[in-house]
Each structure stands twice: as C-alpha cells, then as structure tokens.
Design a protein around this motif. Structure first.
Motif, PDB file in Angstrom:
ATOM      1  N   PHE A  31      45.729   8.181 107.672  1.00 25.71           N
ATOM      2  CA  PHE A  31      46.517   7.017 107.477  1.00 25.71           C
ATOM      3  C   PHE A  31      46.909   7.059 105.983  1.00 25.71           C
ATOM      4  N   GLY A  32      48.027   7.024 105.881  1.00 24.11           N
ATOM      5  CA  GLY A  32      48.863   6.718 104.497  1.00 24.11           C
ATOM      6  C   GLY A  32      49.115   5.693 104.003  1.00 24.11           C
ATOM      7  N   LEU A  33      48.618   5.219 102.814  1.00 25.87           N
ATOM      8  CA  LEU A  33      49.141   4.090 102.203  1.00 25.87           C
ATOM      9  C   LEU A  33      49.804   4.110 100.807  1.00 25.87           C
ATOM     10  N   LEU A  34      51.290   3.808 100.959  1.00 26.30           N
ATOM     11  CA  LEU A  34      52.140   3.922 100.257  1.00 26.30           C
ATOM     12  C   LEU A  34      52.458   2.978  99.183  1.00 26.30           C
ATOM     13  N   GLY A  35      52.728   3.043  98.249  1.00 30.35           N
ATOM     14  CA  GLY A  35      53.174   1.923  97.107  1.00 30.35           C
ATOM     15  C   GLY A  35      53.258   2.297  95.832  1.00 30.35           C
ATOM     16  N   PRO A  36      54.209   1.573  94.780  1.00 28.89           N
ATOM     17  CA  PRO A  36      54.342   1.956  93.488  1.00 28.89           C
ATOM     18  C   PRO A  36      53.084   1.547  92.977  1.00 28.89           C
ATOM     19  N   ASN A  37      52.881   2.065  91.560  1.00 35.27           N
ATOM     20  CA  ASN A  37      51.943   1.828  90.724  1.00 35.27           C
ATOM     21  C   ASN A  37      51.788   0.073  90.550  1.00 35.27           C
ATOM     22  N   GLY A  38      50.623  -0.269  90.673  1.00 32.38           N
ATOM     23  CA  GLY A  38      50.527  -1.742  90.648  1.00 32.38           C
ATOM     24  C   GLY A  38      50.742  -2.541  91.836  1.00 32.38           C
ATOM     25  N   ALA A  39      50.960  -1.808  92.826  1.00 31.14           N
ATOM     26  CA  ALA A  39      51.058  -2.520  94.228  1.00 31.14           C
ATOM     27  C   ALA A  39      50.007  -3.099  94.929  1.00 31.14           C
ATOM     28  N   GLY A  40      48.751  -2.676  94.522  1.00 29.03           N
ATOM     29  CA  GLY A  40      47.585  -3.438  95.063  1.00 29.03           C
ATOM     30  C   GLY A  40      46.634  -2.163  95.897  1.00 29.03           C
ATOM     31  N   HIS A 191      51.056   7.370  95.761  1.00 24.64           N
ATOM     32  CA  HIS A 191      52.608   6.887  95.499  1.00 24.64           C
ATOM     33  C   HIS A 191      53.508   8.015  95.838  1.00 24.64           C
ATOM     34  N   ILE A 192      52.915   9.322  96.295  1.00 25.84           N
ATOM     35  CA  ILE A 192      53.763  10.427  96.627  1.00 25.84           C
ATOM     36  C   ILE A 192      54.253  10.543  98.075  1.00 25.84           C
ATOM     37  N   VAL A 193      55.255  10.080  97.998  1.00 28.77           N
ATOM     38  CA  VAL A 193      55.728  10.129  99.644  1.00 28.77           C
ATOM     39  C   VAL A 193      55.500  11.255 100.534  1.00 28.77           C
ATOM     40  N   ASP A 194      55.867  12.521  99.982  1.00 29.75           N
ATOM     41  CA  ASP A 194      55.611  13.715 100.757  1.00 29.75           C
ATOM     42  C   ASP A 194      54.173  14.026 101.206  1.00 29.75           C
ATOM     43  N   ASP A 195      53.240  13.486 100.520  1.00 29.52           N
ATOM     44  CA  ASP A 195      51.715  13.530 100.768  1.00 29.52           C
ATOM     45  C   ASP A 195      51.720  12.853 102.185  1.00 29.52           C
TER      46      ASP A 195
END
Length: 293
Positions: A31-40, A191-195
């Motif tokens: 399961f991938g959890l994506l988000g910018p730095n500081g997103a939580g 935060h790496i979308v390709d992962d």
C-alpha cells in the motif's frame, strides 16, 4: 488481516494540525502512502507503529486494538523509519544475531539459520562479515528490512525507504519489498511517485493531514485518460498559462518549460494529448485539494 484506520487526528503543541480525521482500510499487500514533505505521512506512520499517541480515532489490525494494545501490536509489527542507527564497527551477521536474541530466539542453531536466511533474502549474505559502517545506503536499507523481518511481522511500515538510493539499489530494494509484500500488510510511505507506481496495488494521497485521494494506481490513471494535455512554452509565459488553464504541474524539458494541464477537451491549439501517469494523478489531486480550501 487488514488494517483499519478510522478518524485519526493529531495536533502538536503549538497548534500544528498534523492529521485531520484520517480514515483508511488497508488490505494485505503493498500500500502506497504518497504526499509532499510535511503532509502528515510520518506522523501517521509513527502513530500506527505505536510510537506516539493520537488525539482521537481508532486503529485495528485484525483483532488487535493498535492504540490500546501496544504490546500486542509490537509483536506483529515491523517498522523501518527513514533514519535508523546501526553500530558501525559491528558486522551485519553479528548485529542481526544480536537483534534475533533480543527478539527471544535463544536457540543458537535456530538463530543462526534465521540470520543466514534473512541475509540471503536481502542479498547481503556475501557481505555478512563486513562492518555496517562500510555499507552503502542501499545495503543499510536492506539490512534494516532484515531486522524488520526477524519477528515474522504481519504489518510492515517503511518510511521513505528509497530516498537517496542510486537506481540500481532502488531496483534491488523494490524487488525485496515486492517479495515480502505478498502475504502481509506493507505500508510504503514516500514522496516518490514512481515507487508507488512500480510496487503498490492500492494507494492514498495525503496532504496537510488529510486523505485527499484513495484508489488503485491503475484505476487512478484511467480516471485521467483523455484529460491530460502538455505544451512547451517560454518560461516567462508560465504565469499567463496558470491564469488561463488548469495547470497541474510544470517542469523543465530540453531547457524549456513543459506545462501539464488538466482539461476535458483540448485547452488550446498548441497542446497535445498525453498519456496520464501516476505523477499526473498526484499533482491533480494536490491541486484539487488546494482549490477546495
């Protein structure tokens, strides 16, 4: 054994709202959890890993109340934070054997077999006598996974595991995660979308402490089919394009500025249709969340 996260909120001293009513249901697999730095992302991962308290909400792993039964949770949890320390003057084999002892594996023969198997699984067996201080970043991350697997966990959390890895080590780490993620819940926070695109069957995007999108990567990409358009412009034209179109991202391309626009129809005569990617989904979701504020 699924992981159910319901209405988790967390506010730090000073009033920073790190998580706001986060709810997710995560099935076995990657399961991938994506988000910018500081997103939580890291706050959520530490909360699931029982390293900090939530202000409200519940988390259940199968029949375990994660927040109320921390000791039981830790028995079936493997957590690899973004930064973790090792003893630089100890070999991989020695330290893994020590960690196995701490896990309660007191039988020497059983422990030796387990350490050998994990070093082979993480492609570190040939380096088992090498001091950890001489390991590359990728080797350290693979050693971290070996320590995580010692307790035969049912839930594995890895936080930004490929940041700073070269392409070869990143591929090795991907293959390892894919192998171990078949039978257990593995949460990949990054935060790496390709992962996420390469590894995960399900995903969510978090921004400013809220889940703003959740779906399967394949379905998410299909959702934007026929709605992504690109154009090459001059750098000084970017502000005008942002004012005129729904620009979701811009980047340098061959020394010029490439804009990506979300539109139901061709936004202008110079735009060409582009196949959507998960990166487009990510930027589209982030932009949508900004517009809804």
């Amino acid at each position: 054994m699924e992981l159910q996260i319901q209405n988790i909120s967390k506010t730090y001293a000073g009033g920073t709202r790190a998580l706001n009513n986060v709810s997710l249901t995560i099935q076995p697999g990657m399961f991938g959890l994506l988000g910018p730095n500081g997103a939580g992302k890291s706050t959520l991962m530490r909360t699931i890993a029982t390293l900090q308290e939530a202000d409200s909400g519940t988390i259940r792993l199968g029949g375990i109340d994660v927040l109320g039964q921390k000791h039981e949770t830790r028995k079936v949890l493997g957590y690899l934070p973004q930064e973790f320390g090792v003893y630089p003057h100890v070999s991989a084999e020695e330290l893994l054997d020590h960690f196995a002892m701490l896990k309660g594996i007191t039988n020497r023969s059983q422990r030796r077999d387990l350490v050998r198997r994990l070093l082979q699984q993480t492609n570190l067996y040939d380096h088992r006598k090498k001091k950890l201080g001489g390991f590359s970043g990728g080797m350290r991350q693979r050693f971290g996974i070996a320590t995580v697997l010692l307790g035969d966990p049912k839930l594995i959390i890895v936080d930004e595991p490929t940041a700073g890895l070269d392409p070869e080590e990143r591929t090795r780490f991907h293959n390892l995660l894919s192998e171990i993620g078949e039978q257990v819940v593995v949460i990949l926070s990054t935060h790496i979308v390709d992962d996420v695109s390469d590894l995960c069957r399900d995903m969510a995007i978090i921004n400013k402490g809220e889940v703003i999108f959740a779906d399967q990567p394949f379905h998410a990409i299909l959702m934007l089919q026929g709605k992504i358009w690109k154009d090459i412009i001059k750098k000084h034209e970017l502000a005008d394009y942002q004012a005129a179109y729904h620009v979701i991202s811009s980047r340098l391309f061959a020394g010029e500025t490439q804009v990506t626009v979300y539109s139901e129809t061709q936004p202008g005569p110079t735009f060409h249709a582009a196949e959507p990617t998960l990166e487009d989904v990510y930027f589209w979701a982030i932009n949508q969340s900004k517009e809804e504020v």
